[in-house]
Scaffold this motif. Structure first.
Motif, short mmCIF file in Angstrom:
data_model
loop_
_atom_site.label_atom_id
_atom_site.label_comp_id
_atom_site.label_asym_id
_atom_site.label_seq_id
_atom_site.Cartn_x
_atom_site.Cartn_y
_atom_site.Cartn_z
N MET A 1 0.70 -1.06 -0.29
CA MET A 1 -0.38 0.04 -0.20
C MET A 1 0.89 1.17 0.07
O MET A 1 0.27 2.59 -0.76
N ASN A 2 1.96 0.96 0.52
CA ASN A 2 2.75 2.36 0.42
C ASN A 2 3.60 3.29 -0.99
O ASN A 2 3.15 4.16 -0.78
N GLU A 3 3.67 1.90 -2.02
CA GLU A 3 3.46 1.92 -2.72
C GLU A 3 2.43 3.57 -3.87
O GLU A 3 3.08 3.87 -4.25
N ASP A 4 1.59 3.34 -3.48
CA ASP A 4 0.53 4.11 -3.90
C ASP A 4 0.97 5.76 -3.22
O ASP A 4 -0.12 6.31 -4.01
N TYR A 5 1.16 5.52 -1.80
CA TYR A 5 1.41 7.04 -2.00
C TYR A 5 3.03 7.70 -2.28
O TYR A 5 3.35 8.51 -2.16
N GLU A 6 3.93 6.49 -3.18
CA GLU A 6 5.09 7.27 -3.82
C GLU A 6 4.82 8.68 -4.44
O GLU A 6 5.16 9.33 -4.32
N ILE A 7 3.00 8.64 -4.83
CA ILE A 7 3.15 10.21 -6.11
C ILE A 7 2.97 11.19 -5.43
O ILE A 7 3.61 12.22 -5.69
N PHE A 8 2.63 11.18 -3.74
CA PHE A 8 3.00 12.63 -3.17
C PHE A 8 4.30 12.38 -2.55
O PHE A 8 5.03 13.74 -2.93
N ARG A 9 5.50 11.42 -2.73
CA ARG A 9 6.87 12.35 -2.67
C ARG A 9 7.38 12.59 -4.14
O ARG A 9 8.02 13.37 -4.34
N GLU A 10 6.66 12.16 -4.83
CA GLU A 10 6.81 12.52 -6.67
C GLU A 10 6.74 14.24 -6.43
O GLU A 10 7.00 15.13 -7.64
N ASP A 11 5.52 14.16 -6.23
CA ASP A 11 4.68 15.28 -6.71
C ASP A 11 3.86 16.16 -5.42
O ASP A 11 3.29 16.15 -5.01
N PRO A 12 5.02 17.15 -4.76
CA PRO A 12 4.44 17.75 -3.60
C PRO A 12 3.88 18.22 -3.57
O PRO A 12 2.44 18.32 -2.41
N ALA A 13 2.95 19.33 -4.74
CA ALA A 13 1.97 20.24 -5.03
C ALA A 13 0.45 19.31 -4.64
O ALA A 13 0.13 19.65 -5.16
N LEU A 14 0.78 17.43 -5.11
CA LEU A 14 -0.99 17.06 -5.72
C LEU A 14 -0.66 16.57 -3.74
O LEU A 14 -2.31 17.16 -4.03
N HIS A 15 -0.25 16.66 -3.54
CA HIS A 15 -0.41 15.97 -1.53
C HIS A 15 -0.89 17.31 -1.36
O HIS A 15 -2.38 16.89 -0.58
N THR A 16 -0.26 18.70 -1.65
CA THR A 16 -0.90 19.90 -1.47
C THR A 16 -2.10 20.31 -1.48
O THR A 16 -3.48 20.71 -0.74
N LEU A 17 -2.69 19.62 -2.91
CA LEU A 17 -4.07 20.04 -4.05
C LEU A 17 -5.48 18.60 -2.44
O LEU A 17 -6.23 19.28 -2.27
N ALA A 18 -4.70 18.02 -2.58
CA ALA A 18 -5.76 16.98 -1.62
C ALA A 18 -5.91 16.98 -0.74
O ALA A 18 -6.57 16.78 -0.32
N THR A 19 -4.54 17.09 0.43
CA THR A 19 -5.10 17.96 1.42
C THR A 19 -6.38 19.10 1.87
O THR A 19 -6.47 19.11 3.11
N ASP A 20 -5.47 20.54 0.69
CA ASP A 20 -6.51 21.49 0.80
C ASP A 20 -8.22 20.94 0.40
O ASP A 20 -9.06 21.68 1.31
N LYS A 21 -8.25 19.60 -0.24
CA LYS A 21 -9.50 19.66 -0.34
C LYS A 21 -10.36 18.99 0.08
O LYS A 21 -11.19 19.16 0.83
N ILE A 22 -9.54 18.29 1.66
CA ILE A 22 -10.25 17.56 2.59
C ILE A 22 -10.34 18.51 2.96
O ILE A 22 -11.08 17.99 4.19
N GLN A 23 -9.25 19.21 3.56
CA GLN A 23 -9.92 20.57 4.61
C GLN A 23 -11.08 21.18 4.50
O GLN A 23 -11.95 21.60 5.13
N SER A 24 -10.43 21.41 3.26
CA SER A 24 -12.24 22.65 2.73
C SER A 24 -13.01 21.54 3.07
O SER A 24 -14.82 22.34 3.26
N LYS A 25 -13.60 20.35 3.02
CA LYS A 25 -14.72 19.50 2.50
C LYS A 25 -14.37 19.43 4.41
O LYS A 25 -16.12 19.54 4.54
N LEU A 26 -13.64 18.74 5.44
CA LEU A 26 -13.36 19.71 6.90
C LEU A 26 -14.70 20.34 7.24
O LEU A 26 -15.54 20.59 8.09
N VAL A 27 -13.85 21.64 6.64
CA VAL A 27 -14.80 23.12 7.00
C VAL A 27 -16.53 23.25 6.68
O VAL A 27 -17.36 23.41 7.49
N ASN A 28 -16.69 22.52 5.49
CA ASN A 28 -18.16 22.58 5.07
C ASN A 28 -19.25 21.04 5.80
O ASN A 28 -19.57 22.07 6.65
N LEU A 29 -18.15 20.53 6.62
CA LEU A 29 -19.04 19.35 6.98
C LEU A 29 -19.62 20.39 8.69
O LEU A 29 -20.61 19.94 9.44
#
Length: 79
Positions: A1-29
């Motif tokens: 399963m760790n290999e699934d998260y390698e994409i975040f190490r290769e593209d830190p901007a993707l991690h930032t976008l993903a966490t920002d999207k989740i945080q936005s959803k949490l605020v709406n919730l």
């Protein structure tokens, strides 16, 4: 399963976008949960029953727990 998260190490901007999207959803919730609690307190349900309003609150609370779990998992595997 760790290999699934390698994409975040290769593209830190993707991690930032993903966490920002989740945080936005949490605020709406958070707002949705507050609204559901207020409706139960004031007994103004907008055409639904009190049981349905409780189901809404329970569902939104559970969804918040799920998104918090996902956010924690993303942060754990991105480090």
């Amino acid at each position: 399963m760790n290999e699934d998260y390698e994409i975040f190490r290769e593209d830190p901007a993707l991690h930032t976008l993903a966490t920002d999207k989740i945080q936005s959803k949490l605020v709406n919730l958070m707002f949705s949960i507050d609204d559901a609690k207020k409706a139960l307190k004031t007994k103004v349900y907008g055409g639904i029953t009190v049981e349905e309003q409780r189901l809404i609150l329970d569902g939104e609370t559970r969804e918040q727990e799920i998104y918090e779990y996902i956010l924690d998992a993303l942060d754990q595997y991105a480090d």
